[in-house]
Design an enzyme around this catalytic site. Structure first.
Site, PDB file in Angstrom:
ATOM      1  N   LYS A   1       0.847  -1.182   0.000  1.00 46.96           N
ATOM      2  CA  LYS A   1       0.000   0.000   0.000  1.00 46.96           C
ATOM      3  C   LYS A   1       0.886   1.237   0.000  1.00 46.96           C
ATOM      4  CE  LYS A   1      -3.547   2.445   2.550  1.00 46.96           C
ATOM      5  NZ  LYS A   1      -4.638   2.388   3.508  1.00 46.96           N
TER       6      LYS A   1
ATOM      7  N   LYS B   1      -2.234  -1.489  -3.852  1.00 46.65           N
ATOM      8  CA  LYS B   1      -3.051  -0.286  -3.863  1.00 46.65           C
ATOM      9  C   LYS B   1      -2.164   0.946  -3.952  1.00 46.65           C
ATOM     10  CE  LYS B   1      -6.035   2.256  -0.796  1.00 46.65           C
ATOM     11  NZ  LYS B   1      -6.160   2.555   0.581  1.00 46.65           N
TER      12      LYS B   1
HETATM   13  C1  PBG Z   1      -7.830   3.472   5.161  1.00 50.52           C
HETATM   14  C2  PBG Z   1      -8.030   3.400   3.709  1.00 50.52           C
HETATM   15  C3  PBG Z   1      -7.756   4.368   2.725  1.00 50.52           C
HETATM   16  C4  PBG Z   1      -8.223   3.856   1.525  1.00 50.52           C
HETATM   17  C5  PBG Z   1      -8.717   2.600   1.787  1.00 50.52           C
HETATM   18  N1  PBG Z   1      -8.580   2.326   3.136  1.00 50.52           N
HETATM   19  C6  PBG Z   1      -7.195   5.718   2.860  1.00 50.52           C
HETATM   20  C7  PBG Z   1      -5.794   5.903   3.186  1.00 50.52           C
HETATM   21  O1  PBG Z   1      -5.021   4.988   3.401  1.00 50.52           O
HETATM   22  O2  PBG Z   1      -5.408   7.070   3.263  1.00 50.52           O
HETATM   23  C8  PBG Z   1      -8.186   4.563   0.206  1.00 50.52           C
HETATM   24  C9  PBG Z   1      -9.199   4.096  -0.781  1.00 50.52           C
HETATM   25  C10 PBG Z   1      -9.413   4.985  -1.944  1.00 50.52           C
HETATM   26  O3  PBG Z   1      -8.741   6.013  -2.154  1.00 50.52           O
HETATM   27  O4  PBG Z   1     -10.323   4.660  -2.697  1.00 50.52           O
HETATM   28  N2  PBG Z   1      -6.527   3.414   5.613  1.00 50.52           N
END
Ligand code: PBG
Length: 337
Positions: free
Chosen positions: A210, A263
């Site tokens: 991530k 992601k």
């Molecule tokens: C929570 C989370 C996030 C997203 C999914 N779970 C935000 C982040 O990490 O800042 C982002 C999903 C998206 O942008 O569609 N941690």
């Protein structure tokens, strides 16, 4: 009789003409991949602070829905052929330790109970604290962190809270948990607590690679989870790094992750392909809010064909090696298939 010599613009010996297999009738027979509604997971936002469905401005077609609309919202998704949802919660209140994330009567827990009781959807929950902490970070922070951008989340102390959150989701009936906090040891801590609570059959889809990405902008509006100070670069990955992703993903595998997620998706297809090559596990990719928002914005201007670009994006994510795709396009693409 000797055959006349036929010169070819491709060269005398070149019998290879890829166009032969691009004719109608054969194209679909030789197609290497296809999109299917069964590969898609639709993210849904359940908002404990509202009685009305609230459109999310930067994500056209998406809404924060009140708890009472959770089941109807999931039924809308199922009607398109998509069978799985990922639930995010916006709690009624926030505090330093994100206590509404692991409350038995929390917004996600309540939604999971209703949705699993009343629909056949496969229910996945996002396990994180950033929507629940008043500072917006994904775990508990150092007390003096507010003034110091170098000090952010206390890793090990936060693991207990994430594990509690995951167990509370499983107790509510979640079919799968998806931890997204990017803390070290997160998957292992959750696996252990789930097992001890008797949920050894509840799978973990880890946000394994991530990145600290600017593409999450619209989501942070949608779920109200932007950090109040600092950023997430001390726990999420540096967009410059791919070898690091290999180590991150390997750790999650060792700790017991069942599905490995990358992601964002489109700007990180090299990482999707790398995880696909390195592991036999199912690979998921999260086509995030910013990827959705930019296609919509261009579509609204008439600069891109929204439906065609959405389908091509998801197909590309599959081609790179993803088995499942989390996407805000899930319903529209599934309905069009
Ligand atoms: C929570 C989370 C996030 C997203 C999914 N779970 C935000 C982040 O990490 O800042 C982002 C999903 C998206 O942008 O569609 N941690």
């Amino acid at each position: 009789m000797e055959r006349p010599h036929r010169s070819s613009p491709l060269g005398r010996d070149d019998a290879r003409r890829p166009r032969r297999l691009r004719a109608d009738g054969i194209r679909s027979l030789v197609s290497e991949r296809s999109l299917s509604a069964a590969d898609l997971i639709a993210p849904i936002f359940i908002d404990a602070t509202t009685e009305q469905r609230q459109p999310i401005e930067s994500m056209p077609g998406h809404e924060r829905v009140p708890l009472k609309a959770a089941v109807p919202r999931v039924e809308e998704v199922l009607a398109t052929g998509v069978e799985a949802v990922m639930l995010f919660g916006i709690p009624e209140s926030k505090d330093e330790r994100g206590s509404r994330a692991y409350a038995e009567d929390g917004v996600v827990q309540a939604a999971v109970r209703q949705v699993t009781a009343e629909t056949d959807a496969y229910v996945i929950t996002d396990v994180c604290l950033c929507e629940y902490t008043d500072h917006g970070h994904c775990g508990v922070v150092e007390t003096d962190a507010h003034d110091d951008p170098e000090l952010t989340v206390k890793n090990d102390e936060s693991l207990d809270l994430l594990a509690k959150t995951a167990v509370s989701h499983a107790e509510a009936g979640a079919d799968m948990v998806a931890p997204s906090a990017s803390l070290d040891g997160m998957v292992g801590a959750i696996r252990q607590e789930l097992d001890e609570a008797g949920f050894e059959n509840c799978p973990i889809m880890s946000y394994a690679a991530k990145y600290e990405s600017a593409f999450y902008g619209p989501f942070r509006d949608a779920a109200d989870g932007a950090p109040a100070f600092g950023d997430r670069r001390h726990y999420q990955m540096d967009p410059a790094n791919s070898r690091e992703a290999r180590r991150e993903v390997e750790l999650d595998v060792t700790e017991g992750a069942d599905v490995l997620m990358v992601k964002p998706a489109l700007p990180y297809l090299d990482i999707v392909a790398q995880v696909r090559r390195d592991h036999d596990h199912p690979v998921a990719a999260y086509n995030v809010s910013g990827e959705y928002a930019m296609v919509h914005a261009a579509g609204e201007k008439g600069w891109l064909d929204l439906e065609a670009v959405a389908q091509e994006s998801l197909l590309s994510i599959k081609r790179a090696g993803a088995d499942l795709i989390l996407t805000y396009f899930a319903e529209d693409v599934a309905a069009a298939l």
